[in-house]
Scaffold this active site. Structure first.
Site, PDB file in Angstrom:
ATOM      1  N   ASP A  59     107.399 -52.387  85.233  1.00  0.00           N
ATOM      2  CA  ASP A  59     106.483 -51.673  86.127  1.00  0.00           C
ATOM      3  C   ASP A  59     105.038 -52.149  86.026  1.00  0.00           C
ATOM      4  OD1 ASP A  59     106.304 -50.564  83.573  1.00  0.00           O
ATOM      5  OD2 ASP A  59     106.818 -48.534  84.206  1.00  0.00           O
ATOM      6  N   ASP A 491     101.701 -45.257  74.720  1.00  0.00           N
ATOM      7  CA  ASP A 491     103.067 -44.707  74.677  1.00  0.00           C
ATOM      8  C   ASP A 491     103.805 -44.873  73.354  1.00  0.00           C
ATOM      9  OD1 ASP A 491     102.909 -43.842  77.281  1.00  0.00           O
ATOM     10  OD2 ASP A 491     104.030 -45.536  78.111  1.00  0.00           O
TER      11      ASP A 491
END
Ligand SMILES: *[C@@H]1O[C@H](CO)[C@@H](O)[C@H](O)[C@H]1NC(C)=O
Ligand SMILES: *[C@@H]1O[C@H](CO)[C@@H](O)[C@H](O)[C@H]1NC(C)=O
Ligand SMILES: *[C@@H]1O[C@H](CO)[C@@H](O)[C@H](O)[C@H]1NC(C)=O
Ligand SMILES: *[C@@H]1O[C@H](CO)[C@@H](O)[C@H](O)[C@H]1NC(C)=O
Ligand SMILES: *[C@@H]1O[C@H](CO)[C@@H](O)[C@H](O)[C@H]1NC(C)=O
Ligand SMILES: *[C@@H]1O[C@H](CO)[C@@H](O)[C@H](O)[C@H]1NC(C)=O
Ligand SMILES: *[C@@H]1O[C@H](CO)[C@@H](O)[C@H](O)[C@H]1NC(C)=O
Length: 807
Positions: A59, A491
């Protein structure tokens, strides 16, 4: 007149810089600081006939090609410049079934950007022609898990169709250079999610199936797009059997939405469904097959009656949708599907294998999981390793608390999750036993899918080597100790590297969802601190910042957080430790490194700076510095010394951050400038540099009481770091992201190094190594020439002077 003057003076300067360079122009090599994966794999695509020709799309990090000879994925989009950052995300991949060398990539991360493009290659991604796209793309938007949106007409080499998010269905007849609208397409669905997939029927010229992300959204044309009709008999309502309604939670759509489709050789169109575009938030779904000859639909959703072993538990909410789908190219009745967002468990998401076109299923995840996991499917942590045995230990996530709803850590100690967001799945067309599935963090693979037929666990391994798609948020390179680099990533917390080339364990608890700030004590390099959001209420201290006295093996939470900061704070700001390791300053004002990556730039309540000498039992607000600032750092040699350049004022503390003396910029030789992070020398007290953008670099040797500009006209430094000097006697090497001349090659945006304190510069990176831009760089105090490049989607790269190897 003035402009002319600048240009005239700029040219000889650029030439002089090259000619008189005291900075040696070394060749560089670029290698990843290895995580392996580190982000969401949105698609894995294989060429239908060419053996081992696989691509993976991500992504925010572009596309990779598998190299079986090198046993790793090769990044294909590192030439993307900082100005084109939005192109570093692949919305869709299309391959030409008749020409394995052709590769088409649809590039663009966000609908908020106009910058989208088609990358067209005739050498498998070694080189590309780039055509701006007249429509927007959303490689990091909702629905990125579906697809493929882009497809090559198997009957016409240069014809591509693209199902866009908000511009309808488009056709290019000249290999992606120009596009026309298929105006007759009945459901352009301009909602920002749009058309999920386009499938040409290779047995019938002119027949194309298109899936729009709405209930009943599958359409077919038999005349190359002239006329269309909705495929008859599509599931328009929810099958009562799959629905569970705790507390009135209904499906989010009136009927199932088609996520992915595969048209098998026997004319069966398999389709996975969910009630939301994904990758997160799906609560219900199903799997159906459409017989394109008889026009019959059959519900083949894996359930308690048709799957074995039987479900661990009756489905609870959320039952999950379905998305991941792959059909064996050698057997149209063999397929795998994967559930989506069946979380929290039990049971978590499962991969299912059918050998009979979906009439019955084997639960691959359950069969792969050791007994007594309580339904939380997972791989033993020992399996988290490359095929050659190299461990990928961080995938344990330290069995920390969950974060983000679709949390990565397995609740079962000893297991890593089988996966989550497993929307990219592939049965390798050249080896039906080889299955790969992406997750939110990596790629798992097995060479023994057929073990499942005997109810035996296949052997799984990690097949993500070469993929690095994390976001750099913090880096530190201590002047001693066992680690050359400490990292903080978006993350996935942070890591310490003795060996940059192998994956490392994650920093221990507290586990941060992002690690935003890191520092080390200049005279005690094994003393390090880190801060980041954790999303978990610890009862025994502040979960947002921790301290280690052993280089990061073991960590102690600060007793309390600074005022204004608590669980749920998305970014705790900046943290700095003095040379002795005793005084710690924490300021929650944050630096926005990646303004376009929305998820990790949420602004926080800014407070501080505060200082502690007792690991956070008490926090003291200093006198003399009332600005909430992220631009604060410690001297690396002299204890109790902190610096800040904020709101145009230089601040110096010599009592460990309790009080600051303020110096007005113009009185000490600094220009009027908002502020900047002070970069302190690692082996000389009182020596500091400031990168002031277009105004160049300023330098002090007396704690900032007097500054001088060290760069000539034309040097613009957005980011600055220092590393080991060229010779033992010399000062540190300087590195910047910016440019070093107003004309000529050195005026291009890039990473530059100076060996003579800013007088002369050479380029470190080149056009092939731009990674969509670097928002932070870090020199290494122990390795001359080395600079760590922090990217926003390609992880961290280390650039080293190329050495001639004898082999
Ligand atoms: C293509 O046509 C559809 C309707 O026919 C329309 O909704 C869509 O906006 C058009 N796209 C472009 C790029 O003009
Ligand atoms: C589809 O239907 C036709 C006609 O009824 C039948 O012959 C064929 O076997 C079916 N195909 C599949 C894959 O079931
Ligand atoms: C599933 O539900 C049925 C009927 O409510 C019940 O009899 C059965 O024991 C349940 N199975 C499991 C594994 O919980
Ligand atoms: C899986 O395949 C590999 C490679 O062919 C083999 O070494 C291994 O023994 C197989 N494992 C199982 C469980 O069949
Ligand atoms: C933490 O505690 C606060 C206040 O008690 C509460 O609002 C919040 O939901 C808790 N967060 C978590 C992740 O448990
Ligand atoms: C922000 O921080 C200030 C100072 O600590 C505090 O008074 C205020 O309540 C905080 N606001 C929020 C929304 O947390
Ligand atoms: C901190 O430094 C940045 C430049 O890196 C600057 O844009 C910002 O204004 C500074 N903040 C303060 C409070 O000085």
């Amino acid at each position: 007149m003035q402009l002319k003057n600048v240009l005239y003076r700029g040219l000889p300067f650029a030439v002089a810089t090259i000619a008189a360079a005291k900075t040696i122009n070394h060749a560089y090599e670029f290698n990843p600081v290895v995580v392996s994966g580190g982000g969401y794999i949105t698609g894995i695509i294989a060429h239908p006939t060419e053996k081992d020709l696989l691509y993976a799309r991500t992504d925010i990090g572009g596309t990779y090609r598998w190299s079986s000879s090198e046993d790793k994925w090769i990044p294909l989009n590192d030439f993307i410049s900082a100005a084109d950052e939005n192109l570093l995300g692949t919305e869709s991949i299309a391959l030409d079934p008749n020409d394995p060398d052709r590769l088409y990539l649809a590039q663009g991360r966000y609908l908020s950007s106009e910058n989208a493009a088609l990358f067209v290659s005739s050498d498998r991604g070694e080189t590309f022609d780039i055509y701006p796209a007249p429509f927007k793309m959303g490689a990091n938007e909702l629905g990125r898990n579906n697809g493929e949106r882009l497809a090559v007409n198997p009957f016409k080499a240069d014809e591509l169709w693209m199902g866009t998010r908000d511009a309808g269905l488009l056709v290019s007849e000249d290999g992606a250079r120009s596009w026309r609208n298929v105006t007759g397409f009945p459901n352009a669905n301009a909602n920002g999610i749009g058309i999920f997939w386009v499938i040409f029927d290779p047995r019938s010229e002119g027949t194309v199936y298109v899936g729009v992300g709405v209930p009943g959204g599958i359409y077919v044309t038999k005349d190359s797009g002239e006329t269309w009709k909705a495929v008859p008999g599509q599931p328009l309502e929810w099958d009562e059997d799959v629905l569970v309604f705790p507390e009135e939670a209904q499906p989010q759509s009136t009927g199932p939405q088609p996520m992915k489709g595969v048209l098998a050789e026997n004319g069966a169109l398999y389709v996975t469904y969910a009630d939301a575009p994904g990758p997160y938030g799906a609560t219900y779904g199903g799997v159906y097959v459409y017989n394109t000859t008889s026009t019959e639909w059959t519900n083949i959703t894996p359930n308690a009656d048709n799957s074995s072993p039987p479900p661990f538990d009756n489905q609870t909410f959320p039952a999950g949708g379905f998305c991941g789908l792959s059909v064996d190219s050698k057997d149209p009745e063999t397929l795998v599907v994967v559930s989506l967002d069946r979380d929290p468990g039990p049971a978590l998401d499962s991969m299912y294998l059918s050998r009979d076109g979906g009439r019955s299923w084997k639960d691959v995840s359950q069969i792969s999981t050791p007994p007594r996991s309580g339904g939380y499917w997972g791989h033993p942590i020992e399996e988290a390793a490359f095929k050659d045995g190299t461990a990928v230990p961080w995938l344990s996530f330290n069995w920390g608390p969950q974060w983000g709803g679709y949390g990565a850590p397995s609740p079962v100690r000893g297991l890593t999750k089988f996966g989550w967001w497993m929307t990219a799945v592939l049965i390798d067309p050249s080896d039906s036993d080889h299955v790969l599935h992406g997750t939110g963090a990596t790629i798992w693979a097995t060479d023994n899918l057929s073990s499942v037929d005997k109810n035996q666990a296949p052997d799984w391994y990690i097949q993500a080597q070469g993929i690095e798609e994390s976001v750099a948020l913090a880096m530190a390179s201590p002047n001693g100790g066992n680690s050359h680099l400490l990292t903080g990533l978006g993350d996935i917390n942070g890591y310490r590297y003795g060996d940059l080339d192998v994956p490392q364990p994650m920093f221990e608890l507290p586990v941060f969802s992002n690690l935003n700030a890191l520092d080390w004590a200049g005279q005690k390099p094994e003393t390090i601190i880190r801060a980041g959001p954790c999303g978990h209420n610890y009862t025994d201290g502040c979960g947002l910042a921790a301290y280690s006295a052993d280089g990061g093996s073991s960590w102690t939470k600060f007793a309390t957080c600074i005022p204004g900061i608590e669980t749920g704070t998305p970014n705790p700001g900046v943290i700095a430790i003095d040379a002795s390791g005793k005084n710690i300053v924490w300021s929650s004002a944050m630096t926005t490194y990646w303004p376009t990556l929305q998820a990790i730039t949420t602004r926080t309540n800014e407070s501080g700076p505060y200082v502690t000498t007792d690991l956070g039992q008490t926090w003291v607000s200093p006198t003399g510095l009332n600005v909430q600032t992220p631009n604060i750092s410690a001297d690396r040699v002299q204890p109790r010394t902190f610096y800040s350049f904020s709101d145009g004022t230089w601040y110096l503390s010599r009592d460990g951050g309790l009080s600051y003396r303020a110096f007005e910029a113009k009185e000490i030789g600094l220009p009027a400038y908002s502020g900047a992070m002070p970069i302190a020398n690692f082996n000389r007290a009182g020596e500091v540099w400031l990168a002031l953008g277009d105004l160049g670099i300023y330098h002090t040797r007396n704690f900032g009481k007097r500054w001088s500009k060290i760069t000539e006209r034309g040097v613009a430094a957005r980011h600055l770091t220092i590393g080991a000097g060229a010779r033992r006697s010399s000062g540190p090497a300087l590195f910047i992201v910016g440019k070093v001349a107003s004309r000529g090659p050195l005026s291009e945006d890039g990473v530059y190094r100076s060996d003579d304190n800013g007088k002369t510069w050479v380029r470190v990176n080149d056009e092939k190594h731009q990674y969509g831009g670097m928002a932070m760089i870090q020199g290494d105090p122990r390795v001359y020439g080395r600079v760590y490049l922090g990217t926003g989607g390609r992880g961290i790269i280390y650039a080293d002077i190329k050495t001639k190897r004898e082999d």
